[in-house]
Design an enzyme around this catalytic site. Sequence first.
Site, PDB file in Angstrom:
ATOM      1  N   ASP A  52       1.181  -1.260  -0.385  1.00  0.00           N
ATOM      2  CA  ASP A  52       0.225  -0.329   0.120  1.00  0.00           C
ATOM      3  C   ASP A  52       1.390   1.462  -0.340  1.00  0.00           C
ATOM      4  OD1 ASP A  52      -1.546   2.806   0.686  1.00  0.00           O
ATOM      5  OD2 ASP A  52      -2.623   1.191   1.862  1.00  0.00           O
ATOM      6  N   VAL A  53       0.482   1.916  -0.896  1.00  0.00           N
ATOM      7  CA  VAL A  53       1.782   3.437  -1.306  1.00  0.00           C
ATOM      8  C   VAL A  53       1.562   4.213  -0.690  1.00  0.00           C
ATOM      9  CG1 VAL A  53       2.578   2.382  -3.753  1.00  0.00           C
ATOM     10  CG2 VAL A  53       0.180   4.358  -3.049  1.00  0.00           C
ATOM     11  N   TYR A 137      -9.543  13.279  -7.661  1.00  0.00           N
ATOM     12  CA  TYR A 137      -8.547  12.839  -9.126  1.00  0.00           C
ATOM     13  C   TYR A 137      -8.052  13.836  -9.555  1.00  0.00           C
ATOM     14  CZ  TYR A 137      -6.727   9.187 -12.611  1.00  0.00           C
ATOM     15  OH  TYR A 137      -6.280   8.829 -13.325  1.00  0.00           O
ATOM     16  N   LYS A 141      -3.949  14.566  -9.518  1.00  0.00           N
ATOM     17  CA  LYS A 141      -2.688  14.487 -10.533  1.00  0.00           C
ATOM     18  C   LYS A 141      -2.197  15.596 -11.379  1.00  0.00           C
ATOM     19  CE  LYS A 141      -3.808  10.230 -11.887  1.00  0.00           C
ATOM     20  NZ  LYS A 141      -2.262   9.520 -11.477  1.00  0.00           N
ATOM     21  N   THR A 172      -9.367   1.655 -19.926  1.00  0.00           N
ATOM     22  CA  THR A 172      -9.080   0.625 -18.531  1.00  0.00           C
ATOM     23  C   THR A 172      -9.744   0.808 -18.281  1.00  0.00           C
ATOM     24  OG1 THR A 172      -8.153   2.481 -17.807  1.00  0.00           O
ATOM     25  CG2 THR A 172      -6.480   1.555 -18.637  1.00  0.00           C
TER      26      THR A 172
END
Length: 232
Positions: A52-53, A137, A141, A172
């Site tokens: 888990d980053v 999100y 980014k 995706t």
Amino acid sequence: MKHGRNAIVTGGGTGIGLATTRLLATRGWQITALGLEKDADFPDDARFAECDVSHPEDLASALEGVDQLSGLVTCAGIIRFDREWEPEVFEQVMSVNVTGVLNAAKAALPALEAAGGAVVNIASMWSWFGNPVSPAYGTSKGAVAALTRSLAVSWGARGVRVNAVAPGWVETRISDGARSDPARKARIDARIPMGRWAQTDEIAKVVAFLLSEDASYVHGAILPVDGGYLSA
């Protein structure tokens, strides 16, 4: 082609990360993919480790014993769509998509510096545009692009190159909603000058370029890979 190069790909078990893992492995890289899930077609010639980053201790464990690292690709990311308007969900997305990039980069820095390695972060077209559906999100980014520039300024003198790829519309799981909405997909298609969405391996090829010696003087760049979407 040089052999013996090694890389860490966070989020390397699915989507763009999986395509990057697969491509680099076929080119002779030793790849460790880190993440919380992997697709059934994960390649046999790469290694996967659960990580888990957003937890620095996970990354420290994953990098234990890695003295030299040729590349780090930070693909790990989440999206929660309309739920992102809630502050706690907003913070969750930011912790993975932005702080997770910083965590991975910091954990990998000693090994990257020892090898003269390179970092490639995954930004997005949303690094430039507002996102009405997924505010966290989109914000994350934009922050990845800014963080990429900061890392480049900080680490260039240490021999570590840092760049980012900014994909446009890619086929995706994240884009399933847009692709399954005929009206929305038609609007998107009409704006893409190349007239089609990207495949994940098309993004991976640009990542591989930025890791390669062919990009030896590319540093601090945020490279759109969007079929011309930003230009339209």
